[in-house]
Design a protein around this motif. Structure first.
Motif, PDB file in Angstrom:
ATOM      1  N   GLY A  75       0.819  -1.207   0.000  1.00 29.21           N
ATOM      2  CA  GLY A  75       0.000   0.000   0.000  1.00 29.21           C
ATOM      3  C   GLY A  75       0.846   1.247   0.000  1.00 29.21           C
ATOM      4  O   GLY A  75       0.455   2.273  -0.542  1.00 29.21           O
ATOM      5  N   LYS A  76       2.031   1.185   0.584  1.00 22.16           N
ATOM      6  CA  LYS A  76       2.881   2.358   0.748  1.00 22.16           C
ATOM      7  C   LYS A  76       4.247   2.101   0.134  1.00 22.16           C
ATOM      8  O   LYS A  76       4.737   0.976   0.133  1.00 22.16           O
ATOM      9  N   GLY A  77       4.883   3.149  -0.372  1.00 25.44           N
ATOM     10  CA  GLY A  77       6.221   3.029  -0.910  1.00 25.44           C
ATOM     11  C   GLY A  77       7.260   2.949   0.201  1.00 25.44           C
ATOM     12  O   GLY A  77       7.023   3.378   1.330  1.00 25.44           O
ATOM     13  N   GLY A  78       8.400   2.398  -0.115  1.00 21.45           N
ATOM     14  CA  GLY A  78       9.497   2.345   0.831  1.00 21.45           C
ATOM     15  C   GLY A  78       9.441   1.223   1.837  1.00 21.45           C
ATOM     16  O   GLY A  78      10.200   1.223   2.810  1.00 21.45           O
ATOM     17  N   VAL A  79       8.564   0.242   1.623  1.00 26.15           N
ATOM     18  CA  VAL A  79       8.448  -0.862   2.584  1.00 26.15           C
ATOM     19  C   VAL A  79       9.300  -2.070   2.178  1.00 26.15           C
ATOM     20  O   VAL A  79       9.328  -3.073   2.886  1.00 26.15           O
ATOM     21  N   GLY A  80       9.974  -1.991   1.041  1.00 24.58           N
ATOM     22  CA  GLY A  80      10.839  -3.092   0.617  1.00 24.58           C
ATOM     23  C   GLY A  80      10.187  -4.077  -0.326  1.00 24.58           C
ATOM     24  O   GLY A  80      10.629  -5.218  -0.431  1.00 24.58           O
ATOM     25  N   LYS A  81       9.182  -3.632  -1.050  1.00 27.03           N
ATOM     26  CA  LYS A  81       8.460  -4.520  -1.962  1.00 27.03           C
ATOM     27  C   LYS A  81       9.340  -4.993  -3.116  1.00 27.03           C
ATOM     28  O   LYS A  81       9.395  -6.187  -3.419  1.00 27.03           O
ATOM     29  N   SER A  82      10.045  -4.063  -3.761  1.00 23.97           N
ATOM     30  CA  SER A  82      10.923  -4.447  -4.872  1.00 23.97           C
ATOM     31  C   SER A  82      12.080  -5.306  -4.384  1.00 23.97           C
ATOM     32  O   SER A  82      12.506  -6.248  -5.063  1.00 23.97           O
ATOM     33  N   THR A  83      12.594  -4.982  -3.199  1.00 27.68           N
ATOM     34  CA  THR A  83      13.657  -5.803  -2.609  1.00 27.68           C
ATOM     35  C   THR A  83      13.176  -7.230  -2.403  1.00 27.68           C
ATOM     36  O   THR A  83      13.878  -8.192  -2.743  1.00 27.68           O
ATOM     37  N   ILE A 105       6.449  -3.604 -13.323  1.00 28.83           N
ATOM     38  CA  ILE A 105       5.403  -2.714 -13.822  1.00 28.83           C
ATOM     39  C   ILE A 105       5.339  -1.410 -13.038  1.00 28.83           C
ATOM     40  O   ILE A 105       4.363  -0.666 -13.136  1.00 28.83           O
ATOM     41  N   ASP A 106       6.396  -1.137 -12.268  1.00 27.54           N
ATOM     42  CA  ASP A 106       6.531   0.180 -11.653  1.00 27.54           C
ATOM     43  C   ASP A 106       7.156   1.080 -12.717  1.00 27.54           C
ATOM     44  O   ASP A 106       8.373   1.277 -12.755  1.00 27.54           O
ATOM     45  N   ILE A 107       6.313   1.607 -13.598  1.00 29.46           N
ATOM     46  CA  ILE A 107       6.783   2.295 -14.794  1.00 29.46           C
ATOM     47  C   ILE A 107       7.576   3.562 -14.458  1.00 29.46           C
ATOM     48  O   ILE A 107       8.598   3.849 -15.086  1.00 29.46           O
ATOM     49  N   CYS A 108       7.142   4.314 -13.462  1.00 25.85           N
ATOM     50  CA  CYS A 108       7.808   5.577 -13.146  1.00 25.85           C
ATOM     51  C   CYS A 108       8.969   5.419 -12.167  1.00 25.85           C
ATOM     52  O   CYS A 108       9.762   6.341 -12.006  1.00 25.85           O
ATOM     53  N   GLY A 109       9.066   4.280 -11.519  1.00 29.29           N
ATOM     54  CA  GLY A 109      10.157   4.054 -10.572  1.00 29.29           C
ATOM     55  C   GLY A 109      10.745   2.676 -10.704  1.00 29.29           C
ATOM     56  O   GLY A 109      10.743   1.899  -9.747  1.00 29.29           O
ATOM     57  N   PRO A 110      11.269   2.320 -11.879  1.00 29.34           N
ATOM     58  CA  PRO A 110      11.782   0.955 -12.100  1.00 29.34           C
ATOM     59  C   PRO A 110      13.109   0.723 -11.370  1.00 29.34           C
ATOM     60  O   PRO A 110      14.141   1.252 -11.763  1.00 29.34           O
ATOM     61  N   SER A 111      13.083  -0.078 -10.324  1.00 33.21           N
ATOM     62  CA  SER A 111      14.299  -0.328  -9.540  1.00 33.21           C
ATOM     63  C   SER A 111      14.784  -1.771  -9.632  1.00 33.21           C
ATOM     64  O   SER A 111      15.895  -2.075  -9.203  1.00 33.21           O
ATOM     65  N   LEU A 112      13.966  -2.648 -10.198  1.00 30.09           N
ATOM     66  CA  LEU A 112      14.354  -4.066 -10.247  1.00 30.09           C
ATOM     67  C   LEU A 112      15.631  -4.342 -11.032  1.00 30.09           C
ATOM     68  O   LEU A 112      16.416  -5.203 -10.623  1.00 30.09           O
ATOM     69  N   PRO A 113      15.889  -3.652 -12.150  1.00 26.13           N
ATOM     70  CA  PRO A 113      17.135  -3.957 -12.867  1.00 26.13           C
ATOM     71  C   PRO A 113      18.387  -3.803 -12.004  1.00 26.13           C
ATOM     72  O   PRO A 113      19.300  -4.620 -12.090  1.00 26.13           O
ATOM     73  N   ARG A 114      18.436  -2.780 -11.154  1.00 27.50           N
ATOM     74  CA  ARG A 114      19.594  -2.647 -10.257  1.00 27.50           C
ATOM     75  C   ARG A 114      19.586  -3.742  -9.203  1.00 27.50           C
ATOM     76  O   ARG A 114      20.631  -4.340  -8.893  1.00 27.50           O
ATOM     77  N   ILE A 115      18.414  -4.015  -8.635  1.00 30.72           N
ATOM     78  CA  ILE A 115      18.317  -5.044  -7.600  1.00 30.72           C
ATOM     79  C   ILE A 115      18.719  -6.411  -8.155  1.00 30.72           C
ATOM     80  O   ILE A 115      19.327  -7.224  -7.452  1.00 30.72           O
ATOM     81  N   MET A 116      18.422  -6.649  -9.443  1.00 32.35           N
ATOM     82  CA  MET A 116      18.729  -7.925 -10.058  1.00 32.35           C
ATOM     83  C   MET A 116      20.104  -7.930 -10.741  1.00 32.35           C
ATOM     84  O   MET A 116      20.513  -8.935 -11.329  1.00 32.35           O
ATOM     85  N   GLY A 117      20.804  -6.802 -10.704  1.00 35.23           N
ATOM     86  CA  GLY A 117      22.145  -6.749 -11.269  1.00 35.23           C
ATOM     87  C   GLY A 117      22.198  -6.701 -12.779  1.00 35.23           C
ATOM     88  O   GLY A 117      23.171  -7.179 -13.383  1.00 35.23           O
ATOM     89  N   CYS A 118      21.196  -6.079 -13.419  1.00 35.31           N
ATOM     90  CA  CYS A 118      21.183  -6.043 -14.890  1.00 35.31           C
ATOM     91  C   CYS A 118      20.757  -4.667 -15.407  1.00 35.31           C
ATOM     92  O   CYS A 118      20.141  -4.560 -16.473  1.00 35.31           O
ATOM     93  N   GLU A 119      21.103  -3.605 -14.669  1.00 33.76           N
ATOM     94  CA  GLU A 119      20.574  -2.272 -14.993  1.00 33.76           C
ATOM     95  C   GLU A 119      21.135  -1.681 -16.278  1.00 33.76           C
ATOM     96  O   GLU A 119      20.546  -0.770 -16.853  1.00 33.76           O
ATOM     97  N   ARG A 120      22.257  -2.170 -16.772  1.00 35.23           N
ATOM     98  CA  ARG A 120      22.853  -1.589 -17.984  1.00 35.23           C
ATOM     99  C   ARG A 120      22.551  -2.411 -19.240  1.00 35.23           C
ATOM    100  O   ARG A 120      23.128  -2.169 -20.304  1.00 35.23           O
ATOM    101  N   GLU A 121      21.655  -3.360 -19.119  1.00 32.43           N
ATOM    102  CA  GLU A 121      21.299  -4.198 -20.272  1.00 32.43           C
ATOM    103  C   GLU A 121      20.257  -3.507 -21.153  1.00 32.43           C
ATOM    104  O   GLU A 121      19.642  -2.511 -20.752  1.00 32.43           O
ATOM    105  N   GLN A 122      20.045  -4.067 -22.327  1.00 30.28           N
ATOM    106  CA  GLN A 122      19.049  -3.538 -23.260  1.00 30.28           C
ATOM    107  C   GLN A 122      18.158  -4.666 -23.757  1.00 30.28           C
ATOM    108  O   GLN A 122      18.559  -5.834 -23.789  1.00 30.28           O
ATOM    109  N   VAL A 123      16.955  -4.283 -24.145  1.00 30.33           N
ATOM    110  CA  VAL A 123      16.003  -5.238 -24.713  1.00 30.33           C
ATOM    111  C   VAL A 123      16.253  -5.346 -26.213  1.00 30.33           C
ATOM    112  O   VAL A 123      16.444  -4.333 -26.896  1.00 30.33           O
ATOM    113  N   HIS A 124      16.245  -6.562 -26.731  1.00 30.63           N
ATOM    114  CA  HIS A 124      16.485  -6.780 -28.158  1.00 30.63           C
ATOM    115  C   HIS A 124      15.255  -7.411 -28.811  1.00 30.63           C
ATOM    116  O   HIS A 124      14.680  -8.361 -28.279  1.00 30.63           O
ATOM    117  N   PRO A 125      14.847  -6.899 -29.967  1.00 33.71           N
ATOM    118  CA  PRO A 125      13.717  -7.502 -30.679  1.00 33.71           C
ATOM    119  C   PRO A 125      14.139  -8.776 -31.393  1.00 33.71           C
ATOM    120  O   PRO A 125      15.300  -8.942 -31.761  1.00 33.71           O
TER     121      PRO A 125
END
Length: 327
Positions: A75-83, A105-125
């Motif tokens: 319900g609230k941000g900062g509770v460790g949901k993405s973690t 699907i946190d479109i405006c605050g996407p933090s999972l790529p850093r948490i998962m260690g893949c923040e510098r990757e790109q999507v390929h078609p």
């Protein structure tokens, strides 16, 4: 109260203090019925396209090989949901025979790529659609962060554009080949009960949602918002797997005494779950190493396996797996 590790709250059960005249966010009269007057989500519900979405069968077909779909809510941000989402994904993928996908699907605050260690990757078609980013052979991630020019770029979008991106994550991403199965698909959601939540629930209508894990902290300001999240799940017919209380205390690494950092004024998650007859999956103590693991994109359970927090994660994740398999 039944054993918290063996049940899921029934779909469609509405709490006593809910608006009895709410038609539900998936109803054709959502936002337009008399009972919608005064609801903070009235405008969101009323602007949904009338009639069935023609893309729903396409989404269902694309996700037909996904066995379990789990929403991680707060319900609230900062509770460790993405973690928690990231650590749950790492733990599930520890079994090399288990295929795991994570949708941010946190479109405006996407933090999972850093948490998962893949923040510098790109999507390929590819010929079969977008290919998600693979953290390891059996763990894939999809996030809008992979499409931004840099880490400082803000996503300044209104609801319809955010909803369209979520639909693309489900409709246009090649999560599995035709002869393969994805065992778990986890959805990391933003705080609240707004556009992204309504969108993903409606898009998964035909393919089904296994359930939701709700993350909170002990203090009353967080518990109040969790009540709203529970109300949303029941009105949207999303089964509740259980509640996780994060940051429940701090265990001193020297003396091993526990201190309450966020005091549970009204009894915390335990009292909430007893009141609403919801499974309490467990409590996770504060540990600075959890934040460090997220900053470096590593699995906390693997790197600090002997810590009290890692033991708590392991117990909670075992409960989630047992509930999901039995449901």
């Amino acid at each position: 109260m039944a054993d918290a590790a063996t049940k899921v709250i029934p779909e469609g059960k509405v709490p006593e203090n809910a608006n009895e005249h709410c038609p539900g966010p998936e109803s054709e009269s959502a936002g337009r019925a008399a009972g919608c007057e005064g609801c903070p989500n009235q405008e969101i519900c009323s602007t949904q396209a009338a009639g069935p979405d023609p893309d729903l069968p396409i989404v269902a077909e694309r996700l037909s090989n996904v066995k379990h779909k789990i929403l991680v809510l707060s319900g609230k941000g900062g509770v460790g949901k993405s973690t928690f989402t990231g650590q749950l994904a790492f733990a599930l993928a520890n079994d090399e025979n288990t295929q795991v996908g994570v949708v941010d699907i946190d479109i405006c605050g996407p933090s999972l790529p850093r948490i998962m260690g893949c923040e510098r990757e790109q999507v390929h078609p590819s010929s079969n659609g977008w290919s998600p980013v693979y953290v390891q052979d059996n763990l894939a991630v999809m996030s809008i962060a992979f499409m931004l020019p840099d880490e400082e770029s803000a996503v300044i979008w209104r609801g319809p554009k955010k909803n369209g991106m979520i639909k693309q994550f489900l409709k246009d991403v090649n999560w599995t080949d035709a002869d393969e199965q994805l065992d778990f698909m986890l959805f990391d959601t933003p705080p609240g009960t707004s556009d992204e939540h309504l969108s993903v629930v409606q898009l998964l209508r035909n393919s089904g949602i296994t359930g939701a894990v709700i993350v909170t902290t002990p203090q009353e300001v967080s518990i109040q918002d969790v009540r709203k999240e529970i109300d949303f799940c029941r009105k949207a017919s999303v089964p509740i797997i259980g509640v996780v209380e994060n940051m429940s205390g701090f265990v001193c690494p020297g003396c091993h005494n526990e201190s309450r950092i966020f005091y549970p004024t009204t009894g915390g998650a335990k009292a909430l779950c007893e009141e609403l007859d919801i499974p309490l999956l467990g409590s996770i103590p504060l540990d600075p190493s959890i934040g460090q693991a997220c900053d470096f994109g590593s699995s906390f359970i693997d790197t600090h396996a002997d810590s009290p927090a890692a033991h708590a994660y392991t117990r909670i994740i075992s409960k989630i797996k047992s509930i999901v398999v039995e449901s």
